[in-house]
Design a protein around this motif. Structure first.
Motif, PDB file in Angstrom:
ATOM      1  N   TYR A 174       3.538  12.327   0.261  1.00 17.68           N
ATOM      2  CA  TYR A 174       4.806  12.731  -0.340  1.00 17.68           C
ATOM      3  C   TYR A 174       5.481  13.845   0.455  1.00 17.68           C
ATOM      4  N   ALA A 175       4.681  14.630   1.168  1.00 17.90           N
ATOM      5  CA  ALA A 175       5.247  15.714   1.964  1.00 17.90           C
ATOM      6  C   ALA A 175       5.780  15.210   3.305  1.00 17.90           C
ATOM      7  N   GLY A 176       5.523  13.936   3.626  1.00 20.64           N
ATOM      8  CA  GLY A 176       5.966  13.385   4.895  1.00 20.64           C
ATOM      9  C   GLY A 176       5.183  13.946   6.066  1.00 20.64           C
ATOM     10  N   GLU A 177       3.977  14.439   5.789  1.00 23.25           N
ATOM     11  CA  GLU A 177       3.157  15.064   6.827  1.00 23.25           C
ATOM     12  C   GLU A 177       2.098  14.086   7.320  1.00 23.25           C
ATOM     13  N   TYR A 178       2.567  13.026   7.923  1.00 27.23           N
ATOM     14  CA  TYR A 178       1.700  12.000   8.481  1.00 27.23           C
ATOM     15  C   TYR A 178       2.530  11.189   9.475  1.00 27.23           C
ATOM     16  N   ASP A 179       1.843  10.410  10.312  1.00 25.73           N
ATOM     17  CA  ASP A 179       2.545   9.536  11.251  1.00 25.73           C
ATOM     18  C   ASP A 179       2.443   8.079  10.795  1.00 25.73           C
ATOM     19  N   LEU A 180       1.228   7.690  10.423  1.00 30.46           N
ATOM     20  CA  LEU A 180       0.986   6.345   9.897  1.00 30.46           C
ATOM     21  C   LEU A 180       0.034   6.464   8.719  1.00 30.46           C
ATOM     22  N   ALA A 181      -0.066   5.395   7.933  1.00 27.96           N
ATOM     23  CA  ALA A 181      -0.975   5.410   6.793  1.00 27.96           C
ATOM     24  C   ALA A 181      -1.400   3.989   6.458  1.00 27.96           C
ATOM     25  N   PHE A 182      -2.644   3.845   6.040  1.00 23.58           N
ATOM     26  CA  PHE A 182      -3.088   2.560   5.525  1.00 23.58           C
ATOM     27  C   PHE A 182      -2.434   2.375   4.157  1.00 23.58           C
ATOM     28  N   ASP A 183      -1.851   1.225   3.957  1.00 25.74           N
ATOM     29  CA  ASP A 183      -0.999   1.010   2.793  1.00 25.74           C
ATOM     30  C   ASP A 183      -1.329  -0.338   2.166  1.00 25.74           C
ATOM     31  N   GLY A 184      -0.988  -0.502   0.913  1.00 28.78           N
ATOM     32  CA  GLY A 184      -1.207  -1.785   0.256  1.00 28.78           C
ATOM     33  C   GLY A 184      -0.651  -1.774  -1.144  1.00 28.78           C
ATOM     34  N   TRP A 185      -0.156  -2.899  -1.568  1.00 29.83           N
ATOM     35  CA  TRP A 185       0.391  -3.038  -2.910  1.00 29.83           C
ATOM     36  C   TRP A 185      -0.111  -4.332  -3.540  1.00 29.83           C
ATOM     37  N   SER A 186      -0.275  -4.281  -4.857  1.00 31.76           N
ATOM     38  CA  SER A 186      -0.498  -5.497  -5.619  1.00 31.76           C
ATOM     39  C   SER A 186       0.881  -6.008  -6.007  1.00 31.76           C
ATOM     40  N   VAL A 187       1.198  -7.213  -5.605  1.00 33.41           N
ATOM     41  CA  VAL A 187       2.537  -7.768  -5.800  1.00 33.41           C
ATOM     42  C   VAL A 187       2.612  -8.513  -7.122  1.00 33.41           C
ATOM     43  N   ASN A 188       3.726  -8.352  -7.823  1.00 31.67           N
ATOM     44  CA  ASN A 188       3.940  -9.045  -9.090  1.00 31.67           C
ATOM     45  C   ASN A 188       4.472 -10.455  -8.853  1.00 31.67           C
ATOM     46  N   PRO A 189       4.421 -11.306  -9.871  1.00 31.58           N
ATOM     47  CA  PRO A 189       5.022 -12.637  -9.738  1.00 31.58           C
ATOM     48  C   PRO A 189       6.488 -12.563  -9.321  1.00 31.58           C
ATOM     49  N   ASP A 190       7.212 -11.587  -9.860  1.00 32.81           N
ATOM     50  CA  ASP A 190       8.566 -11.353  -9.390  1.00 32.81           C
ATOM     51  C   ASP A 190       8.501 -10.244  -8.344  1.00 32.81           C
ATOM     52  N   PRO A 191       9.060 -10.457  -7.144  1.00 31.64           N
ATOM     53  CA  PRO A 191       8.889  -9.503  -6.041  1.00 31.64           C
ATOM     54  C   PRO A 191       9.824  -8.304  -6.070  1.00 31.64           C
ATOM     55  N   ASP A 192      10.695  -8.211  -7.084  1.00 34.70           N
ATOM     56  CA  ASP A 192      11.742  -7.191  -7.065  1.00 34.70           C
ATOM     57  C   ASP A 192      11.210  -5.776  -6.888  1.00 34.70           C
ATOM     58  N   PHE A 193      10.187  -5.410  -7.653  1.00 38.21           N
ATOM     59  CA  PHE A 193       9.719  -4.027  -7.585  1.00 38.21           C
ATOM     60  C   PHE A 193       9.208  -3.672  -6.198  1.00 38.21           C
ATOM     61  N   VAL A 194       8.356  -4.498  -5.649  1.00 36.42           N
ATOM     62  CA  VAL A 194       7.739  -4.167  -4.371  1.00 36.42           C
ATOM     63  C   VAL A 194       8.769  -4.175  -3.237  1.00 36.42           C
ATOM     64  N   LEU A 195       9.854  -4.927  -3.398  1.00 33.78           N
ATOM     65  CA  LEU A 195      10.943  -4.884  -2.430  1.00 33.78           C
ATOM     66  C   LEU A 195      11.791  -3.625  -2.636  1.00 33.78           C
ATOM     67  N   GLY A 196      11.924  -3.213  -3.883  1.00 32.03           N
ATOM     68  CA  GLY A 196      12.762  -2.073  -4.204  1.00 32.03           C
ATOM     69  C   GLY A 196      12.237  -0.745  -3.709  1.00 32.03           C
ATOM     70  N   ILE A 197      10.942  -0.646  -3.433  1.00 30.36           N
ATOM     71  CA  ILE A 197      10.391   0.630  -2.982  1.00 30.36           C
ATOM     72  C   ILE A 197      10.827   0.982  -1.555  1.00 30.36           C
ATOM     73  N   HIS A 198      11.519   0.058  -0.886  1.00 32.25           N
ATOM     74  CA  HIS A 198      12.023   0.357   0.463  1.00 32.25           C
ATOM     75  C   HIS A 198      13.533   0.577   0.479  1.00 32.25           C
ATOM     76  N   THR A 199      14.129   0.725  -0.677  1.00 31.34           N
ATOM     77  CA  THR A 199      15.570   0.963  -0.736  1.00 31.34           C
ATOM     78  C   THR A 199      15.863   2.456  -0.687  1.00 31.34           C
ATOM     79  N   CYS A 200      17.093   2.789  -0.355  1.00 30.90           N
ATOM     80  CA  CYS A 200      17.502   4.194  -0.316  1.00 30.90           C
ATOM     81  C   CYS A 200      17.381   4.841  -1.696  1.00 30.90           C
ATOM     82  N   ALA A 201      17.598   4.050  -2.741  1.00 25.16           N
ATOM     83  CA  ALA A 201      17.534   4.575  -4.106  1.00 25.16           C
ATOM     84  C   ALA A 201      16.139   5.061  -4.480  1.00 25.16           C
ATOM     85  N   ALA A 202      15.108   4.595  -3.753  1.00 28.00           N
ATOM     86  CA  ALA A 202      13.732   4.974  -4.061  1.00 28.00           C
ATOM     87  C   ALA A 202      13.334   6.308  -3.436  1.00 28.00           C
TER      88      ALA A 202
END
Length: 624
Positions: free
Chosen positions: A451-479
């Motif tokens: 959250y502090a942005g004090e990293y270069d890369l990170a191992f990442d992963g999400w559990s995706v819902n049947p509807d993809p809206d949420f997991v797509l929304g986390i890359h929007t400017c609003a997030a």
């Protein structure tokens, strides 16, 4: 709701095909029909009553709770608990993921699709005896619309809401600014207004100060100890029927081998891993008489996220991410120097499928993969050329920028995840050959530097819902966060106008095929950008004791996961084995009933399909 889980985030597919909830809703919308449904018909059948006596199902988990407030929870464990505590307007069918009734028995859009009317069931009540009504739902959504803190976990669902009202106890009306394709897939826990309206600061309230917690789901939260356990009891008044186990306990094990040992001893009924058992652990359990290993296609992706420059919504920069990663050529060079086949074969030992698009192939309606010309397959020579073009030349055995500084990177690693550590070693080797230095920082909790942005890369992963809206929304400017270092739904601070426009279009598109095309374009953009490098789609590998659990529902039922479902089917449907008095001192009864066997990846792929509450693995071990 999110893995975020995340986080999350589960698909079903009988015949391993995905019929997404949003797609089903869209079909109904196209015909202008009501989407009704019977409360029990579309859900897993309730098992017959178990023997008398207290029955406890103990689930070993490798994850801690981030919050028990459904307004803040983002980890998979936390959002899974929220699904058990509170009902949603709709649920996902365990067989094919289509939308079925939850707190709402039916839902109908207006002709212009801008007004949705939900009929709220009259047979749901809160555990303190009060009736659950449309007013509770309206209050929940309005609170998220008016309070940024209350919108932290699931705010993306209400940003397009114009007005929410409850004309009567059984009628909820949501007016939209623009069409919204997720109206039959609003993964938001509905809370009791008479309890939550007394909460002051939603950003600080974790819902863990008074037990039992008032809810209307299949289980009621009765106790919680940080990093130790979450205890829930069966709700005898749950409208779908009381669960067969009297108590459900999620017990935290920081050492996954210790969790496996506890399963062998009968101290726990089920072990989920972090988020899955390692191949060695699964193989070691297969010979045990009273233990069953379940393996199904995963709803998760396992990825490498880059820090493109941490920023707030108003554009304020913060953090110390390496500026080299602002260059797309550098990000793509890193992408090209990762051998996914080796990761699948050596790290996951075949218990995963090679990563391509952002949505796992289990969700076939939205799964995407690059064309032959677009694909960035393992190619160290091409990676070296891109680094040269970006101005990072080799001097001796190091890549050096125009400023004379060597190209050294840091990567955040989850200390409880053996996969992160194993892949980290390969990355040091592969990138080292290109002249890039790498420091692998394995932490119990990566949320602070993330959250502090004090990293270069990170191992990442999400559990995706049947509807993809949420997991797509986390890359929007609003997030993006409203202030530096504050928690937010953003994954790694991506903010791009083209991506945002595609997101807006897919959200407003009711036609399933057209929406899938837009989602594909979004995944294509993410792939080319190099911001998100999806390396694998891990299988769900888990195990349980057959002398404690007679039968349990996977999602999808044909070949799916048990832990972290998009719904509550597994724990709600679980039937105690004969004579089971709980995981502490259970008898060694025979393994009868419906037992789920191992579904290998080859079978899954042959079936055509391949689980972030939604939830990911960034701010903590696993966000749905």
């Amino acid at each position: 709701m999110v893995v975020r889980v995340p986080s999350s985030s589960a698909p079903p597919r009988s015949r391993l095909r995905v019929l997404l909830a949003s797609g089903a809703a869209a079909l109904a919308l196209a015909a202008g029909t009501v989407v009704p449904g019977t409360p029990l018909g579309a859900a897993p059948q309730q098992a017959q009553a178990a023997d008398s006596g207290n029955k406890t199902l103990t689930v070993a988990v490798a994850q801690s709770v981030d919050s028990l407030s459904p307004f803040l929870a983002q980890k998979l464990l936390s959002t899974s608990v929220s699904r058990l505590m509170y009902d949603f307007l709709t649920n996902y069918d365990a067989k094919d993921n289509h939308a079925i009734p939850g707190l709402a028995t039916k839902w109908e859009p207006s002709a212009d699709k801008l007004t949705w009317t939900y009929t709220i069931r009259s047979d749901s009540k809160w555990s303190d005896g009060q009736q659950a009504t449309a007013e509770d739902a309206a209050w929940t959504f309005n609170k998220m619309m008016d309070d940024d803190a209350a919108a932290q976990a699931n705010g993306s669902f209400v940003t397009n809401f114009k007005k929410v009202t409850a004309p009567s106890p059984t009628q909820l009306v949501i007016e939209l600014k623009e069409p919204q394709a997720t109206m039959a897939a609003l993964d938001v826990p509905i809370v009791p207004k008479h309890v939550w309206e007394k909460v002051g600061d939603f950003s600080k309230f974790n819902n863990d100060t008074k037990f039992p917690v008032v809810g209307n789901g299949p289980f009621i939260l009765t106790d919680y100890k940080v990093d130790q356990y979450v205890k829930l009891k069966a709700n005898p008044d749950f409208w779908r029927g009381k669960p067969k186990f009297d108590e459900l306990v999620f017990k935290t094990y920081k050492d996954q081998d210790a969790a496996v040992a506890a399963l062998r001893k009968g101290e726990v009924s089920f072990v989920a891993g972090s988020p899955a058992l390692t191949p060695a652990q699964a193989n070691s359990l297969k010979g045990d008489k009273n233990i069953k290993v379940n393996e199904g296609p995963g709803r998760r992706f396992y990825a490498l996220a880059t820090n493109p420059g941490a920023q707030t919504k108003d554009g304020k920069k913060f953090g110390d991410g390496n500026k080299a990663l602002l260059d797309q050529k550098v990000r793509q060079a890193l992408f090209l120097s990762i051998d996914r086949e080796t990761i699948i074969d050596k790290v996951f030992q075949g218990h995963a499928v090679e990563g391509k698009g952002y949505i796992p192939p289990r969700f076939s309606a939205y799964a995407w993969e690059p064309s032959a010309d677009q694909a960035m397959n393992y190619d160290p020579d091409k990676a070296a050329k891109l680094l040269d073009e970006a101005g990072y030349k080799l001097k001796g055995d190091q890549r050096v920028g125009k400023d004379g500084k060597p190209l050294d990177l840091r990567i955040l690693c989850h200390a409880t995840d053996p996969n992160d550590k194993a892949v980290g070693k390969y990355l040091k080797e592969w990138w080292g050959k290109l002249g890039i230095g790498l420091k692998v920082d394995c932490l119990d909790d990566v949320s602070v530097p993330w959250y502090a942005g004090e990293y270069d890369l990170a191992f990442d992963g999400w559990s995706v819902n049947p509807d993809p809206d949420f997991v797509l929304g986390i890359h929007t400017c609003a997030a993006l966060p409203t202030k530096a270092k504050a928690s937010a739904t953003t994954d790694n601070f991506i903010c791009d106008k083209k991506y945002d426009e595609l997101y807006r279009k897919q959200l407003a598109e009711y036609d399933p095929a057209k929406r899938a095309e837009l989602v594909g374009q979004m995944q294509s953009w993410l792939y080319d950008s190099g911001y998100m490098n999806v390396m694998a789609y891990p299988n769900a590998v888990e195990a349980y004791r057959t002398d404690q659990i007679k039968s349990i529902t996977t999602m999808p039922e044909a070949a799916g996961n048990i832990y972290g479902q998009d719904g509550y089917w597994s724990w709600w449907s679980a039937v105690p084995a004969s004579g089971n008095g709980g995981s502490e001192g259970s008898s060694s009864g025979s393994s009868t009933g419906v037992i789920i066997g191992i579904v290998v990846a080859v079978v899954v792929l042959a079936g055509g399909g391949f689980l972030i509450s939604r939830r990911r693995r960034t701010t903590a071990d696993d966000r749905e």
